[in-house]
Motif scaffolding. Sequence first.
Motif, PDB file in Angstrom:
ATOM      1  N   GLY A 283       0.833  -1.083  -0.007  1.00 45.56           N
ATOM      2  CA  GLY A 283      -0.248   0.182  -0.028  1.00 45.56           C
ATOM      3  C   GLY A 283       0.728   1.243  -0.017  1.00 45.56           C
ATOM      4  N   TYR A 284       0.490   2.242  -0.678  1.00 43.50           N
ATOM      5  CA  TYR A 284       1.069   3.593  -0.967  1.00 43.50           C
ATOM      6  C   TYR A 284       2.433   3.259  -1.602  1.00 43.50           C
ATOM      7  CZ  TYR A 284      -2.700   5.695   1.804  1.00 43.50           C
ATOM      8  OH  TYR A 284      -4.067   5.954   2.171  1.00 43.50           O
ATOM      9  N   ASN A 285       2.705   2.295  -2.093  1.00 39.25           N
ATOM     10  CA  ASN A 285       3.994   2.172  -2.725  1.00 39.25           C
ATOM     11  C   ASN A 285       4.003   2.717  -4.330  1.00 39.25           C
ATOM     12  OD1 ASN A 285       6.530   1.130  -3.075  1.00 39.25           O
ATOM     13  ND2 ASN A 285       5.749  -0.634  -4.357  1.00 39.25           N
ATOM     14  N   GLY A 286       2.769   2.851  -4.771  1.00 40.51           N
ATOM     15  CA  GLY A 286       2.505   3.378  -5.930  1.00 40.51           C
ATOM     16  C   GLY A 286       2.543   4.911  -5.568  1.00 40.51           C
ATOM     17  N   LEU A 287       2.205   5.480  -4.794  1.00 42.88           N
ATOM     18  CA  LEU A 287       2.343   6.933  -4.344  1.00 42.88           C
ATOM     19  C   LEU A 287       3.668   7.046  -4.422  1.00 42.88           C
ATOM     20  CD1 LEU A 287       1.120   9.736  -3.577  1.00 42.88           C
ATOM     21  CD2 LEU A 287       1.200   9.020  -1.283  1.00 42.88           C
ATOM     22  N   LYS A 288       4.553   6.308  -3.497  1.00 44.70           N
ATOM     23  CA  LYS A 288       5.778   6.522  -3.411  1.00 44.70           C
ATOM     24  C   LYS A 288       6.642   6.670  -4.761  1.00 44.70           C
ATOM     25  CE  LYS A 288       6.059   4.680   0.908  1.00 44.70           C
ATOM     26  NZ  LYS A 288       5.944   3.054   1.536  1.00 44.70           N
TER      27      LYS A 288
END
Lengths: 581, 161
Positions: free
Chosen positions: A125-130
């Motif tokens: 999760g939130y890896n795409g945002l990073k």
Amino acid sequence: MIRIKVGTATCGNAAGAQKVFDKFKELSLNDKDISLEETGCIGMCYVEPIAEVAVSGEKYLYGPVDEKIAELIFQDHVKGGKPVEKYVLSNTSNEYKFNKQRRIVLRNTGVIDPEKIDDYLARDGYNGLKKALAKKPEEVIQIVLDSGLRGRGGAGFPTGMKWKFANSSKNDKKYVICNADEGDPGAFMDRSVLEGDPHSVLEGMLICGYAIGANEGYVYCRAEYPLAIKRLIDAIKQAKERNLIGDNILGSNFSFDIHIKEGAGAFVCGEETALMASVEGKRGMPRLRPPFPAVSGLWTKPTNINNVETFACVGYILSNGAESFNKYGTEKSKGTKVFALAGKINNGGLVEVEMGIPLREVIYDIGGGIKDGKKFKAVQMGGPSGGCIPEHLLDTKVDYESLMATGAIVGSGGMVVLDEDSCMVDVARYFLNFTQNESCGKCAFCRIGTKRMLEILNKICDGKGEESDIADLMDLAAKIKNSSLCALGQTAPNPVLTTLKYFEDEYVAHIKDKKCPAGVCTALINFTINDKCIGCQLCKKVCPVAAISGSAKVKHQIDQDVCIKCGACYKACKISAIDKK
Amino acid sequence: MEEIKTSNIVDNILKKYENPKKSDLSKALLDAQNEFGYLNEDILKKISAYIGVSATEAYGFASFYSMYNLEKPGKYIFKICKGTACHIKGAKRLINEIEQYLGIKEGETTPDGLIKLETSSCLGVCALSPVLIINDKTYVRVNSKIVKSLIDEIRAENFNG
């Protein structure tokens, strides 16, 4: 460590999941070897409430579970190590019933505890945002374009293209809106995603904000979904604590805040310009486009609006690359789509399939076919904007273009299965009644035309149809389509047009023969007693208007002038001595 | 007295909204409705004045959206779902039977003020249709027998106890 999970989304709770959860809680109190968790919709709504027990990696799915069964599972399986086979739906070795399904949007739904951000983070999760924050906004948009993702709200416009327009609008203030006003009757995908995996939607909005240069977002969510709203509020709070929402996110220059706006029960607010008017505190009435929201949207600022499911795909795409998404699907419809299966189907629930899968496979292989061994008649797709697909088109591929060719649409993803007991004229009337009620009243043809169509359909169902009615319906349909500002009016005639196209014989039967072949339209059916009658008097007792006469052990009679056709006698008779024709 | 009391409660609700904007209208109305069960003319006037829109506009807003009650509802609000899946599973007949049992039509409240019968657009619990919501509790796979016994329970609770 033994893990017990209970699906406590709206469907589960309505079926009694909270009681099951409380039972497990009571039983496992003070037991440190047992971790009890809540999770979102597991998708198999037909066997709710569902519980999963995992002992050293070996998972067993149980359903339907009640308090007694929960106790049994706890004693025999959790404590005794012996699964309670009688209630097992599936286990790790037969890998749940997700075969033929491909889970991208629902990758976490029913797996993680939606109220714990750590569960989401643990699954990328939130890896795409990073990853997005390490790229230029234009590169992010290119990845979304390459993925082939198209809007999942119904219209199917390429998402990357939409972002590109919003990105190129120059303004110091821009907005991102998530359309969670899921109003199509028969659709509950967005609710399940919001309840089961709210962070995936927030992550998609954050990535969009970065890509188009916005720093503020709104989730416009139906007030009819209180649990979804609660989970969103919690998720936003938790994301803020981790600096995933707020100022200088993860140490970058990008700041973004997300608000929730509750809808107040107007279907038309699913239309983007009406939605924005509603956020601004006005009546939700659509306006002419252009200007498109990307140029002049919320408070006249450039705005990008996407649907819940669309946003839920974005984090996955950024994290795993465009190819991880576009390797699924057909040439023009990439990726997967979530559908809500309901109606006269055995395994109703939430399914996610690769675009391009034939309808037949969704209904028979995943949905388990038609209830009570009845005959399939049609599947309604796309709600009030869509249409009914008949049996001879069941091999149609589920993608934007193929479905459009049948007169139905992919739409938001509702799939309501109709069997031989469903009257197609009645179904068309049902949708017209809906759109007529929900028309905002701005355009004359939508406001008055739908009313006139509904009157004609009422007349037909009441046995007063005339031969000119079908031509009148077609004429009105064409005019409403051409003279309405927004999609509500432009698509309102579709349910009538598709049923006329594929089931004209049923209309004719209503109009000419004054018969309703499916036995639904009460004015066109008669209840009569046949020779099987043994004079048991059961029907006489249940008749609310005393229309049935006859002494004991003598064949009874129904007075047709008194009968209100409520069907109570038909249901009560145990020996099929009452005919419905 | 009653009016002053209402007025004070509305004041209290509006305190939350410093520097009120037009976009706060929906939430303020909802807050008031959650408190009073419905919105009457006094409440609408008071809120609209505070938010800075005309009373007509606030009324136009509240009457546009189906969530807002402009009349006092019963103690128990029955919402029978009218979504496609529920319709296919006989929601219409169910509504007719409940109307007969209660002696009121859809949208009306029983003369004793106990039960209001409403229908709702799709509640999204399609796989378990037909669906009924009483106040905040959801009942699934209902039929007229179940609903009638729920009504009997409510009546017994409120009149005998």
